[in-house]
Write a protein that holds these residues in place. Structure first.
Motif, PDB file in Angstrom:
ATOM      1  N   ARG A   1       0.825  -1.152  -0.132  1.00 55.96           N
ATOM      2  CA  ARG A   1      -0.092  -0.129   0.008  1.00 55.96           C
ATOM      3  C   ARG A   1       0.682   1.383   0.036  1.00 55.96           C
ATOM      4  O   ARG A   1       0.163   2.300  -0.335  1.00 55.96           O
ATOM      5  N   PHE A   2       2.135   1.187   0.350  1.00 55.06           N
ATOM      6  CA  PHE A   2       3.146   2.292   0.348  1.00 55.06           C
ATOM      7  C   PHE A   2       3.557   2.537  -1.195  1.00 55.06           C
ATOM      8  O   PHE A   2       4.069   3.812  -1.072  1.00 55.06           O
ATOM      9  N   GLN A   3       3.214   1.620  -2.064  1.00 59.23           N
ATOM     10  CA  GLN A   3       3.571   2.038  -3.410  1.00 59.23           C
ATOM     11  C   GLN A   3       3.181   3.463  -3.950  1.00 59.23           C
ATOM     12  O   GLN A   3       3.930   4.055  -4.473  1.00 59.23           O
ATOM     13  N   ASP A   4       2.052   3.791  -3.566  1.00 61.94           N
ATOM     14  CA  ASP A   4       1.519   5.041  -4.166  1.00 61.94           C
ATOM     15  C   ASP A   4       1.208   6.214  -3.004  1.00 61.94           C
ATOM     16  O   ASP A   4       0.369   6.955  -3.115  1.00 61.94           O
ATOM     17  N   ASP A   5       1.920   5.706  -2.018  1.00 62.14           N
ATOM     18  CA  ASP A   5       1.781   6.622  -0.896  1.00 62.14           C
ATOM     19  C   ASP A   5       3.083   6.695  -0.305  1.00 62.14           C
ATOM     20  O   ASP A   5       3.593   6.337   0.831  1.00 62.14           O
ATOM     21  N   GLN A   6       3.795   7.985  -0.812  1.00 61.98           N
ATOM     22  CA  GLN A   6       5.185   8.129  -0.324  1.00 61.98           C
ATOM     23  C   GLN A   6       4.969   8.776   1.254  1.00 61.98           C
ATOM     24  O   GLN A   6       6.040   8.422   1.841  1.00 61.98           O
ATOM     25  N   VAL A   7       3.919   9.432   1.300  1.00 55.77           N
ATOM     26  CA  VAL A   7       3.844  10.309   2.859  1.00 55.77           C
ATOM     27  C   VAL A   7       3.808   9.227   3.838  1.00 55.77           C
ATOM     28  O   VAL A   7       4.369   9.086   4.796  1.00 55.77           O
ATOM     29  N   GLY A   8       2.783   8.195   3.306  1.00 61.09           N
ATOM     30  CA  GLY A   8       2.706   7.004   4.469  1.00 61.09           C
ATOM     31  C   GLY A   8       3.872   6.347   4.488  1.00 61.09           C
ATOM     32  O   GLY A   8       4.368   5.939   5.587  1.00 61.09           O
ATOM     33  N   LEU A   9       4.569   6.109   3.538  1.00 57.75           N
ATOM     34  CA  LEU A   9       6.009   5.374   3.535  1.00 57.75           C
ATOM     35  C   LEU A   9       7.100   6.030   4.291  1.00 57.75           C
ATOM     36  O   LEU A   9       7.677   5.520   5.301  1.00 57.75           O
ATOM     37  N   GLN A  10       7.214   7.453   4.270  1.00 58.36           N
ATOM     38  CA  GLN A  10       8.224   8.056   4.975  1.00 58.36           C
ATOM     39  C   GLN A  10       7.703   8.056   6.259  1.00 58.36           C
ATOM     40  O   GLN A  10       8.532   8.061   7.493  1.00 58.36           O
ATOM     41  N   LYS A  11       6.463   8.080   6.984  1.00 54.99           N
ATOM     42  CA  LYS A  11       6.040   8.107   8.383  1.00 54.99           C
ATOM     43  C   LYS A  11       6.532   6.749   8.726  1.00 54.99           C
ATOM     44  O   LYS A  11       6.938   6.628   9.940  1.00 54.99           O
ATOM     45  N   TYR A  12       6.440   5.739   8.065  1.00 58.93           N
ATOM     46  CA  TYR A  12       6.736   4.436   8.588  1.00 58.93           C
ATOM     47  C   TYR A  12       8.092   4.092   8.891  1.00 58.93           C
ATOM     48  O   TYR A  12       8.825   3.792   9.859  1.00 58.93           O
ATOM     49  N   ILE A  13       8.777   4.874   7.663  1.00 64.23           N
ATOM     50  CA  ILE A  13      10.253   4.861   8.035  1.00 64.23           C
ATOM     51  C   ILE A  13      11.000   5.804   9.161  1.00 64.23           C
ATOM     52  O   ILE A  13      11.593   5.388   9.882  1.00 64.23           O
TER      53      ILE A  13
ATOM     54  N   ILE B   1      11.648  -3.119   2.976  1.00 64.22           N
ATOM     55  CA  ILE B   1      10.246  -2.950   3.009  1.00 64.22           C
ATOM     56  C   ILE B   1       9.967  -3.138   1.437  1.00 64.22           C
ATOM     57  O   ILE B   1      10.587  -2.536   0.707  1.00 64.22           O
ATOM     58  N   LYS B   2       9.138  -4.013   1.337  1.00 65.89           N
ATOM     59  CA  LYS B   2       8.770  -4.617  -0.264  1.00 65.89           C
ATOM     60  C   LYS B   2       7.621  -3.893  -0.578  1.00 65.89           C
ATOM     61  O   LYS B   2       6.637  -4.071  -0.160  1.00 65.89           O
ATOM     62  N   LEU B   3       7.769  -3.157  -1.602  1.00 65.87           N
ATOM     63  CA  LEU B   3       6.651  -2.380  -2.412  1.00 65.87           C
ATOM     64  C   LEU B   3       5.752  -3.016  -3.270  1.00 65.87           C
ATOM     65  O   LEU B   3       4.532  -3.247  -3.258  1.00 65.87           O
ATOM     66  N   ASN B   4       6.582  -3.940  -4.069  1.00 69.02           N
ATOM     67  CA  ASN B   4       6.045  -4.886  -5.040  1.00 69.02           C
ATOM     68  C   ASN B   4       7.035  -5.784  -5.470  1.00 69.02           C
ATOM     69  O   ASN B   4       8.095  -5.664  -4.821  1.00 69.02           O
ATOM     70  N   GLU B   5       6.796  -6.580  -6.465  1.00 64.36           N
ATOM     71  CA  GLU B   5       7.847  -7.549  -6.762  1.00 64.36           C
ATOM     72  C   GLU B   5       9.249  -6.894  -7.404  1.00 64.36           C
ATOM     73  O   GLU B   5      10.273  -7.508  -7.521  1.00 64.36           O
ATOM     74  N   GLU B   6       9.200  -5.597  -8.082  1.00 65.87           N
ATOM     75  CA  GLU B   6      10.396  -4.974  -8.603  1.00 65.87           C
ATOM     76  C   GLU B   6      10.813  -4.002  -7.633  1.00 65.87           C
ATOM     77  O   GLU B   6      12.042  -3.606  -7.948  1.00 65.87           O
TER      78      GLU B   6
END
Length: 274
Positions: free
Chosen positions: A10-22, A43-48
């Motif tokens: 779910r963080f793939q298109d949510d940079q704000v959420g990703l940064q908060k988690y980091i 943190i795995k965003l997707n297969e790539e």
């Protein structure tokens, strides 16, 4: 703390959420008696796409170490992709060997000579008292804020020109300018500023990951109608001398020089230039 693939994706298109988690992972405290002092999370965003997060406690690393770590991780990843052995440089010594050498070197006559320099240089250093909007708290707090700004190209070029004419580095010129500013606002003639130094004087330790950094206290005295050129010469001389005596750990200098300690302020200096 772990996330399953669904949570990560779910963080793939949510940079704000990703940064908060980091930020949550980064700010997780260390238990120095039990934890490993380096944490690695993928943190795995997707297969790539993946995000690699490395958190190091400052007790085992410094800014120099970070660049070494990034280069080595990049080489290991590249060698894995290219299916070849990693081309990592051989380390002539380990950090533990350096620590033993430092302890054996800094004793006896050598330590006494270097300590005597700092005692003479920093004796009776005055505390900096700047005019402030609020009273200084009884116990020092680490609360603060960050203000980012850029220096124009013209000012940068001017600093380099002044430095070249005086045989000084840009750092020395900036330090002199900062001390003039502190002198102006405090009205004090005794200004001491702290600054970090890499602490890697031996070529053998340049490729090591570890905490080598030390702190220097650089003191200037304002008297009479001294020109900025004369002050810069004083700063240059003081800085070069400090480099020659940088081996002594700062805590040892504080222990020797700062006879009276206050809970509401740092010893020897209250402004840090890095």
């Amino acid at each position: 703390m772990e996330l399953n693939l669904k949570d990560c994706a779910r963080f793939q298109d949510d940079q704000v959420g990703l940064q908060k988690y980091i930020k949550v992972l980064r700010n997780e405290p260390f238990n120095l008696s039990e934890d490993h002092l380096i944490r690695v999370r993928i943190i795995k965003l997707n297969e790539e796409e993946h995000v690699l997060l490395i958190v190091l406690h400052h007790i085992v690393s410094d800014a120099w170490s970070k660049s070494i770590l990034v280069k080595e991780v990049a080489e290991l990843y590249k060698s894995y992709i290219e299916k070849r052995p990693a081309r990592l440089p051989n380390l002539p010594i380990q950090y533990a060997a350096f620590a033993v050498w430092q302890r054996n070197y800094l004793q006896g006559e050598i330590l006494e000579k270097k300590i005597n320099y700092w005692k003479q240089k920093l004796s009776n250093t005055a505390a900096l008292n700047l005019p402030t909007d609020f009273l200084r708290p009884t116990i020092l707090s680490n609360n603060g804020a960050t203000l980012h700004f850029k220096i124009s190209k013209d000012i940068s070029s001017g600093l380099q020109t002044i430095s070249a004419k005086s045989g000084a580095t840009s750092f020395m010129t900036i330090l002199a300018g900062l001390q003039v500013l502190l002198h102006r606002y405090s009205g004090q003639e005794d200004i001491c500023v702290g600054t970090p130094i890499a602490g890697r004087q031996q070529p053998e330790v340049e490729g090591l990951i570890g905490f080598f950094i030390n702190t220097l206290a650089l003191r200037s005295e304002f008297s009479g109608d001294k020109s900025f050129t004369e002050l810069l010469e004083q700063v240059r001389s003081t800085t070069m001398e400090a480099y020659d005596h940088q081996d002594v750990p700062f805590e040892k200098i504080v222990e020797t020089v700062a006879k009276e300690r206050e809970l509401r302020r740092n010893p020897l200096f209250q402004v840090y230039l890095c």
